[in-house]
Design an enzyme around this catalytic site. Structure first.
Site, mmCIF file in Angstrom:
data_model
loop_
_atom_site.group_PDB
_atom_site.id
_atom_site.type_symbol
_atom_site.label_atom_id
_atom_site.label_comp_id
_atom_site.label_asym_id
_atom_site.label_seq_id
_atom_site.Cartn_x
_atom_site.Cartn_y
_atom_site.Cartn_z
ATOM 1 N N ARG A 267 -52.553 50.470 -14.830
ATOM 2 C CA ARG A 267 -53.375 52.125 -15.416
ATOM 3 C C ARG A 267 -52.319 52.916 -14.084
ATOM 4 O O ARG A 267 -51.922 52.512 -12.649
ATOM 5 C CB ARG A 267 -54.621 52.519 -15.172
ATOM 6 C CG ARG A 267 -55.332 51.928 -16.242
ATOM 7 C CD ARG A 267 -55.170 52.316 -17.564
ATOM 8 N NE ARG A 267 -55.988 51.121 -18.384
ATOM 9 C CZ ARG A 267 -56.405 51.820 -19.482
ATOM 10 N NH1 ARG A 267 -56.533 53.217 -20.269
ATOM 11 N NH2 ARG A 267 -57.097 51.288 -20.479
ATOM 12 N N LYS B 127 -65.069 57.833 -19.715
ATOM 13 C CA LYS B 127 -66.113 56.773 -21.291
ATOM 14 C C LYS B 127 -66.986 56.974 -20.995
ATOM 15 O O LYS B 127 -67.470 57.538 -22.313
ATOM 16 C CB LYS B 127 -65.582 55.857 -21.596
ATOM 17 C CG LYS B 127 -63.824 54.750 -21.963
ATOM 18 C CD LYS B 127 -63.460 56.189 -22.558
ATOM 19 C CE LYS B 127 -61.624 54.731 -22.573
ATOM 20 N NZ LYS B 127 -60.535 55.476 -23.458
ATOM 21 N N CYS C 93 -53.441 50.965 -27.688
ATOM 22 C CA CYS C 93 -52.941 50.774 -29.329
ATOM 23 C C CYS C 93 -51.075 52.121 -28.935
ATOM 24 O O CYS C 93 -51.246 52.121 -30.150
ATOM 25 C CB CYS C 93 -53.762 50.776 -30.062
ATOM 26 S SG CYS C 93 -54.402 49.425 -30.510
ATOM 27 N N HIS D 248 -62.728 59.415 -29.443
ATOM 28 C CA HIS D 248 -61.757 59.089 -28.613
ATOM 29 C C HIS D 248 -60.296 58.821 -29.374
ATOM 30 O O HIS D 248 -59.644 58.284 -29.327
ATOM 31 C CB HIS D 248 -61.784 57.176 -29.102
ATOM 32 C CG HIS D 248 -60.894 56.306 -28.004
ATOM 33 N ND1 HIS D 248 -61.013 55.108 -28.149
ATOM 34 C CD2 HIS D 248 -60.685 56.260 -26.585
ATOM 35 C CE1 HIS D 248 -59.805 54.633 -27.772
ATOM 36 N NE2 HIS D 248 -59.615 55.360 -26.486
ATOM 37 N N ASP E 132 -56.147 61.296 -24.803
ATOM 38 C CA ASP E 132 -57.355 59.945 -24.875
ATOM 39 C C ASP E 132 -58.356 60.367 -25.337
ATOM 40 O O ASP E 132 -59.396 60.038 -26.623
ATOM 41 C CB ASP E 132 -57.487 59.596 -23.857
ATOM 42 C CG ASP E 132 -58.368 58.549 -23.318
ATOM 43 O OD1 ASP E 132 -58.181 57.461 -24.511
ATOM 44 O OD2 ASP E 132 -59.156 58.253 -22.980
#
Length: 636
Positions: A416, A252, A296, A272, A320
């Site tokens: 993860r 990120k 989500c 994103h 992503d």
């Protein structure tokens, strides 16, 4: 593992500016040794073996070259309150809230920090002083690793070369999965001295010997954690956390926070968003991007196995991040800057995402999942039988025997899997195209249990930007957990903006004012509507989401005989189920497409308050006009 036995204590071969930077950080951090990573299989296996011997990771007996890491329970997710963008001008990053900045109450945070729901800011010179103190001597007793890596395909004009300095071997092996890693990336430099390389510095913040108790298998320093970004210097400095996007600086930090700032300066978009291709039964192929908040369903949609409509094929470019540019012909093209998947494990199963479940059974690092006594993985929602075992033979992410009676999950909700993109069985043939893939639709979405319909289409580009800016979603465990509440998450970028959100909106709107661009259509979806009486989902979701994607696909056709029908509502265009050209493949509960004026008037009020409080004088007038127009349509 403390000192890497095979450390290569030579900086020969690094570009001159990078060599100077690394030497400077060696002097500051005082490691016992340093090693320039080559990204080779031998190096990777040596690090895995050393971590396994030290108890940092455990090998999974049931799978090939798979491992589990379990973190300090205080280091399990993004720490948004400690994630900061640092510049000289505050307004470049945040707007002054209408009610003023709240006081900084955490004694471990700098007092001059300005915190807002749309990002945190601090003066770059002041923050650099803070970080210098944290990093002084922080790697004593450890190995400093230099990770050269690239975000995006080789030979792509849109890719970026970076380095990360870290004292975590877990970060090294994870970055090898998530990026194109090794000194060969320096061949991609346009400026040979390396002055354009994005620089990343990371430490777990626990020098040896430690002067305080720490988790021996997961050293971290939660009290002193700071994840800082310096867009004016193209630099990332992260201290104290070893987890995920806090430590894998390409994730990120570079891909979105520094990336979005670079995109603003250079005229592109860093978002994103997943990237997927859809091929219809007639063989026509289109590429979409979609922005959902973390946890989500982006990965599930990117790897959709169609159900309910025969003949469709879905292929994945990325799950992503999307870096998007308009080409010379005015088409929007997207590359996936990543090389792997860092997906949320809970809820991933044969029924929800069989593609993901299949690909993680080899060369995968799991973090904070549970483990069975026969060497398998386990998490909530995996929907698999534990062969002949009683549930108490499951070892939880906290490294203790687990049973349902404990009243806590076996796997952390934000656990993860980290695995290579090459292991995805539905990888699109163009996934590595240096020019990217042509995008025809942009989809926004989130978790909204009431009020927001299954799907709607924006009226035009400006309205679509407003739809993205107005996104709200139920909170998830991907960040510091706040319980289930509806949160504003514009563009699914709320935790990832690298510059002022108002300026970000102006940047998006600017593309609608340029001539010659083929602007994609913009949509909003919501798979998560619930029945108010039973609390059950109204839409089956997962594979049947292709029925909604099919409607969007047909909305993009120029052939009127094949175009999906729609009816105009106050919020946008929704499927017209009174004809046979709406959502196909089965019944659609009418409640999924209902538009409640009372709900949306309340939504307008919440959005207006949010914009006025947090974006204030930086809100583009076009967004205010769209909000006024929506409220007027609802009131008629």
């Amino acid at each position: 593992m403390e000192v890497y036995a095979h450390a290569n204590n030579s900086l020969d071969g690094l570009p001159s500016k990078i060599r100077e930077y690394v030497q400077e950080k060696i002097t500051l951090c005082q490691p016992s040794s340093f090693h320039v990573c080559d990204g080779s299989e031998q190096e990777n296996q040596e690090l895995l073996d050393a971590m396994e011997q030290a108890g940092v990771i455990r090998r999974l007996k049931k799978y090939k070259n798979c491992y589990i890491a379990t973190t300090d329970p205080r280091d399990v997710a993004r720490v948004e309150s400690r994630t900061i963008i640092c510049t000289k001008n505050m307004n470049d990053v945040v707007s002054t809230p209408r009610s003023g900045f709240p006081p900084v109450t955490d004694p471990n945070l700098p007092k001059n920090l300005k915190q807002t729901p749309l990002g945190n800011w601090m003066d770059s010179d002041e923050m650099m002083e803070v970080m210098e103190k944290r990093f002084a001597g922080c790697m004593r007793g450890r190995t400093l690793f230099v990770i050269p890596y690239m975000m995006g395909p080789y030979s792509s004009p849109y890719s970026k070369v970076a380095i990360e300095i870290t004292d975590s071997p877990y970060v090294v092996v994870s970055m090898r999965i998530m990026t194109r890693m090794g000194t060969q990336v320096f061949k991609e430099l346009k400026v040979p001295d390396g002055s354009t390389v994005v620089k990343c510095l990371h430490s777990v913040g626990v020098p040896l010997p430690s002067d305080k108790p720490v988790c021996s298998t997961w050293p971290s320093n939660p009290e002193q954690t700071l994840i800082t970004h310096f867009p004016e210097r193209n630099e990332i400095i992260s201290f104290g956390s070893g987890y995920g996007g806090n430590s894998l600086c390409g994730k990120k930090c570079l891909a979105l926070r520094i990336g979005s700032s670079l995109a603003k300066r250079e005229g592109w978009l860093a978002e994103h968003m997943l990237i997927m291709s859809i091929t219809n039964p007639e063989g026509v192929k289109k590429y979409f991007v979609a922005a959902f908040p973390s946890a989500c369903g982006k990965t599930n949609l990117a790897m959709l196995r169609p159900k309910g409509l025969p003949g469709y094929k879905v292929e994945c470019v990325g799950d992503d991040i999307a870096w998007m540019h308009f080409d010379e012909e005015g088409r929007l093209r997207a590359i996936n800057p990543e090389f792997g998947f860092f997906g949320v494990a809970p809820g991933t199963s044969k029924s929800t995402n069989p593609i993901a479940l299949d690909m993680v059974h080899e060369n995968t690092i799991f973090t904070n999942v549970a483990e069975t006594s026969d060497g398998d993985v386990y998490w909530e929602g995996i929907d698999q039988e534990i062969d002949g075992l009683h549930e108490t033979l499951i070892r939880s992410w906290k490294n203790k025997r687990w049973s349902v009676d404990l009243g806590e999950p076996a796997a952390h909700p934000n656990s993860r899997f980290c695995t290579s993109i090459k292991q995805c069985s539905i990888l699109d043939p163009e996934w590595n195209n240096p020019q990217g893939v042509p995008i025809e639709a942009i989809i926004f979405g989130g978790r909204r249990p009431v009020g927001v319909p299954l799907v709607f289409e924006s009226f035009n580009w400006q309205h679509g930007v407003f739809v993205g800016a107005s996104m709200r979603s139920e909170s998830t465990a991907a960040a510091e957990f706040k319980g289930k509440q509806i949160m504003h998450d514009p563009f699914a970028m709320r935790p990832f903006f690298g510059y002022n959100f108002g300026q970000y909106l102006s940047h998006w709107l600017s593309f609608g004012k340029k001539e010659g661009l083929q602007l994609p259509k913009i949509y909003h979806v919501n798979w998560f509507l619930k029945d108010s009486q039973t609390n059950q989902f109204l839409w089956p979701g997962f594979g049947e989401n292709i029925r909604v994607i099919d409607w969007i696909f047909r909305r993009l056709t120029n052939d009127s005989s094949k175009k999906a029908s729609a009816r105009k509502t106050a919020i946008g265009l929704i499927p017209d189920q009174s004809t046979s050209d709406g959502i196909r493949g089965g019944e659609v509960n009418p409640a999924l497409l209902e538009i409640s004026n009372d709900f949306w008037l309340s939504e307008c009020k919440a959005i207006r308050n949010y914009f006025e409080e947090n974006v204030n004088e930086n809100l583009p007038k076009e967004i205010t006009l769209e909000l006024d127009a929506l409220q007027k349509r609802l009131s008629q």
